[in-house]
Design a protein around this motif. Structure first.
Motif, PDB file in Angstrom:
ATOM      1  N   VAL A   1      65.591 108.652  61.714  1.00  0.00           N
ATOM      2  CA  VAL A   1      64.375 108.915  60.956  1.00  0.00           C
ATOM      3  C   VAL A   1      64.175 110.421  60.899  1.00  0.00           C
ATOM      4  CG1 VAL A   1      61.864 108.607  60.917  1.00  0.00           C
ATOM      5  CG2 VAL A   1      63.344 106.718  61.618  1.00  0.00           C
TER       6      VAL A   1
ATOM      7  N   LYS B   1      62.114 113.864  58.531  1.00  0.00           N
ATOM      8  CA  LYS B   1      60.940 114.229  57.728  1.00  0.00           C
ATOM      9  C   LYS B   1      61.324 114.419  56.260  1.00  0.00           C
ATOM     10  CE  LYS B   1      57.522 116.069  60.782  1.00  0.00           C
ATOM     11  NZ  LYS B   1      57.556 116.976  61.893  1.00  0.00           N
TER      12      LYS B   1
ATOM     13  N   TYR C   1      60.743 103.268  57.470  1.00  0.00           N
ATOM     14  CA  TYR C   1      60.587 104.518  56.719  1.00  0.00           C
ATOM     15  C   TYR C   1      61.542 104.649  55.538  1.00  0.00           C
ATOM     16  CZ  TYR C   1      57.689 105.513  60.696  1.00  0.00           C
ATOM     17  OH  TYR C   1      56.716 105.439  61.644  1.00  0.00           O
TER      18      TYR C   1
ATOM     19  N   LYS D   1      58.014 110.350  56.148  1.00  0.00           N
ATOM     20  CA  LYS D   1      59.279 110.196  56.849  1.00  0.00           C
ATOM     21  C   LYS D   1      60.275 109.463  55.973  1.00  0.00           C
ATOM     22  CE  LYS D   1      57.354 110.179  61.479  1.00  0.00           C
ATOM     23  NZ  LYS D   1      56.976 109.345  62.627  1.00  0.00           N
TER      24      LYS D   1
END
Ligand SMILES: [Zn+2]
Length: 152
Positions: A11, A13, A67, A18
């Motif tokens: 994961v 940014k 995400y 995210k």
């Protein structure tokens, strides 16, 4: 069992939250892992992340696949498999993430959310074939008609 496969991704940014990124080059057509999470039995349940499992069931996914971001030309897809308990009664469907194309190390994994026209939001995926809205291709005409909009 899936922990080694989930290490294919991490994961990271993105500008608006995210995203899920490839840790290494991932070939096309590969099952990356099982989407784990909480199964909710409520026909009115809806969140930005939940996956419709059919009937009144939804899956609220945990990281990392929570995400996965939407793209109008995605490189991955969700596969929903019907499963049964050992006694043959239906169990909540299993959701896995599969790659559609080769995903180079460091690239973000994306899926097509295929949302219905109800609840669609503007899409900022940046794909050359972006539909302009986070909505399934089939629902797009309905959305544009409802908003009196034109494509492009
Ligand atoms: Zn788009």
């Amino acid at each position: 069992m899936m922990s080694s496969e989930q290490s294919l991704v991490r994961v990271g940014k993105v500008p608006f939250g995210k995203g899920v990124f490839a840790r290494k080059d991932i070939p096309a057509g590969m099952t990356i892992g099982l989407v784990e999470g909480r199964v909710i039995d409520d026909p009115d349940y809806a969140t930005s992340y939940c996956i419709d499992l059919g009937g009144s069931l939804s899956l609220e996914p945990r990281a990392p696949f929570r995400y996965l971001n939407h793209c109008c030309s995605p490189n991955s897809t969700l596969c929903i498999a019907e499963v049964t308990y050992p006694d043959g009664t239906p169990a909540p469907a299993e959701v896995t993430v599969e790659t559609l194309t080769i995903i180079p190390k460091g690239a973000e994994l994306t899926i097509d959310y295929c949302w219905s026209a109800y609840g669609a939001i503007k899409c900022l995926c940046g794909s050359p074939v972006c539909r302009g809205w986070v909505v399934s291709a089939e629902e797009l005409p309905k959305l544009l008609q409802a908003n009196n909009l034109k494509v492009g």
